[in-house]
Design an enzyme around this catalytic site. Structure first.
Site, mmCIF file in Angstrom:
data_model
loop_
_atom_site.group_PDB
_atom_site.id
_atom_site.type_symbol
_atom_site.label_atom_id
_atom_site.label_comp_id
_atom_site.label_asym_id
_atom_site.label_seq_id
_atom_site.Cartn_x
_atom_site.Cartn_y
_atom_site.Cartn_z
ATOM 1 N N TYR A 15 0.882 -1.174 0.000
ATOM 2 C CA TYR A 15 0.000 0.000 0.000
ATOM 3 C C TYR A 15 0.915 1.218 0.000
ATOM 4 C CZ TYR A 15 1.286 0.380 4.856
ATOM 5 O OH TYR A 15 2.033 0.490 5.999
ATOM 6 N N SER A 241 1.065 4.954 13.098
ATOM 7 C CA SER A 241 1.208 3.492 13.138
ATOM 8 C C SER A 241 0.342 2.893 12.044
ATOM 9 C CB SER A 241 0.763 3.005 14.518
ATOM 10 O OG SER A 241 -0.073 1.876 14.419
ATOM 11 N N LYS A 242 0.955 1.933 11.302
ATOM 12 C CA LYS A 242 0.182 1.424 10.174
ATOM 13 C C LYS A 242 -0.981 0.565 10.662
ATOM 14 C CE LYS A 242 3.210 -2.418 9.167
ATOM 15 N NZ LYS A 242 4.362 -2.823 8.465
ATOM 16 N N ARG A 243 -0.911 0.103 11.922
ATOM 17 C CA ARG A 243 -2.033 -0.687 12.448
ATOM 18 C C ARG A 243 -3.138 0.209 12.983
ATOM 19 N NH1 ARG A 243 -1.203 -3.291 16.764
ATOM 20 N NH2 ARG A 243 0.891 -2.474 17.105
ATOM 21 N N LYS A 244 -2.759 1.294 13.671
ATOM 22 C CA LYS A 244 -3.785 2.095 14.345
ATOM 23 C C LYS A 244 -4.263 3.300 13.552
ATOM 24 C CE LYS A 244 -1.910 1.048 18.868
ATOM 25 N NZ LYS A 244 -0.653 1.688 19.228
#
Ligand code: GLU
Length: 483
Positions: A15, A241-244
């Protein structure tokens, strides 16, 4: 004398991170402003990441942002021979040395050492190079390496904070710091503009760059100037953060942010025009952007501010442009690109393009992203509105007053001239007769016809929807309320 040469050198991740988009943009702006050359080099040497669709993802995100490159796309893996020959030259000149230590041996030896990291065990052991040896760079014991940075000034790194780092692993893989620096040399990069997270590795690159310049048979290439762009942080002032955090550019494209608005917002992440304006069109960005004006303090990636800017750009489109740009969200069957994982609430047969052309100006004033349009205009195309139950309970329910209003409205709407002005006038009067202010009188009508309490201006919408469909919906709501 040719202009500056800059490159954007992403490692594919599947991405396009907003931080990458910002780095790409700042390189592009600098190149466009200075008449320089903008190069795309995909750093694909991590084989896990070497997938063609990921490369295409980078290119299509850049195309969407309008960041065209003058050279490339190059693949770093195509330059492997250059990386190896640079490593050989450094080895021959004594800047690298073979190391046969295993991780376990090193960990065992360095326990309790004051200086962390590799202890230089193989430095002077003249270990022969073999299939089990790595190559390490001999970091001078004393002194410092200076990274010339346009944004931060000279940043000085003392050598004693660097271990003799690995340049080529025992399996032959050339690591990022060398591959990246060698490609920058080959491409005669003059300015390395990239994220601050890479700054700690830069001294290693500078050390190797300068060592290569001293190697026999290797062309001497001037060290580039660096520009390490400030970290992007979230509302809690923590690194994105790529998760949050929503960091994928593709997500914003799917939500209907306009590329020009997105670019405008990205430019403000670490830079601002001297006049402090928020809306800076692309041509003005090219003119006004100065690398030296980029700040080194962390930049807050503020989705709310970006959404506000996007709304401003949407309002500046001509009505025709708005219709055209919104097509992927309202008539995806007619466009070559459409947002992922989104369905429109109506079918192709239910959609009426000429009605949408008349409805569009009403919503252009009210949306901040193109993705908001379908929910706002679905009642024009669906046979019956999608009723929001909470709105129905609030505005109509089984309230006798609402029923009286709807009943009188059906009567009145059956006979008047079908124009927004006449409808407006009639609802004022109908409300007054029942002791209701216009806002209160509008609510049951809006809810009956559109299914919700928010949306485009009511009377213009009714005019466009037409008398028959409006009356049917008013009668249906009345029947439902009375049942
Ligand atoms: N490919 C590396 C990254 O994406 C390096 C980028 C650079 O040097 O600009 O982190």
């Amino acid at each position: 004398m040719t202009g500056p040469r800059v490159r954007f050198a992403p490692s594919p991740t599947g991405y396009f991170h907003v931080g990458s988009a910002r780095a790409s943009l700042f390189n592009w702006l600098f190149a466009r402003q200075t008449g320089g050359t903008f190069i795309l080099r995909i750093e694909d040497t991590d084989t896990e990441r070497n997938r063609d669709e990921w490369h295409q993802g980078i290119i299509s995100a850049m195309t969407w942002l309008g960041l065209d490159f003058d050279e490339g796309p190059f693949l770093q893996s195509d330059f492997l021979a250059d990386h190896i020959s640079a490593a050989d030259a450094l080895l021959r000149a004594g800047y690298l040395y073979p190391c046969s230590c295993t991780r376990e041996e090193i960990d065992e030896r360095i326990k309790g050492n004051a200086k962390p990291g590799y202890d230089g065990y193989c430095r002077d052991r003249a270990v022969p190079r073999s299939a089990t040896t790595a190559l390490r760079f001999r970091v001078p014991d004393e002194g410092t390496t200076v990274v010339p940075d346009v944004i931060r000034g000279d940043v000085t790194f003392p050598h004693d904070s660097y271990e003799d780092f690995i340049v080529v692993k025992s399996n032959g893989v050339v690591l990022y710091p060398l591959a990246n620096a060698v490609d920058d040399r080959t491409m005669r990069i003059t300015h390395v503009i990239r994220g601050e997270d890479l700054l700690p590795t830069t001294p290693k690159q500078v050390m190797m760059w300068e060592a290569l310049n001293r190697c026999a048979g290797v062309a001497s290439v001037p060290l580039p100037l660096y520009a390490h762009l400030p970290l992007l942080v979230n509302e809690q002032r923590k690194k994105l953060s790529k998760r949050k955090d929503p960091v994928a550019v593709e997500t914003y494209r799917d939500q209907g942010y306009l590329p020009d608005a997105f670019v405008n917002y990205l430019a403000l992440l670490g830079w601002s025009p001297r006049g402090g304006e928020e809306i800076v069109p692309r041509s003005a960005l090219i003119e006004q952007f100065r690398l030296a004006d980029v700040s080194h303090s962390p930049a807050f990636f503020d989705v709310k501010k970006m959404t506000h800017i996007n709304g401003e750009y949407i309002r500046r489109l001509s009505p025709e442009e708005f219709v055209e740009q919104s097509a992927p969200w309202v008539a995806p069957w007619s466009t070559s690109w459409r947002p992922t994982d989104r369905t429109v609430p109506w079918s192709e047969a239910q959609f009426d393009a000429s009605l949408y052309g008349r409805v569009a100006p009403l919503v252009q004033e009210r949306v901040a992203t193109l993705g908001e349009i379908p929910a706002m205009v679905d009642f024009f195309f669906l046979d019956a509105p999608v009723t929001d139950e909470a709105s129905f309970a609030k505005a109509i329910g089984s309230d006798p007053l609402a029923q009286a209003l709807l009943g009188a409205t059906v009567e009145r709407f059956g006979e008047l001239d079908w124009t927004a002005a006449a409808l407006h006038e009639a609802v004022i009067e109908l409300g007054e007769a029942l002791g209701l202010a216009l806002r209160k009188a509008q609510a049951p009508i809006r809810c009956a016809v559109t299914g919700t309490l928010v949306g485009p201006p009511l009377f213009e919408s009714l005019e466009l929807l037409g008398r028959e469909r409006t009356l049917t919906r008013l009668r249906d709501a009345l029947a439902r309320s009375a049942s």
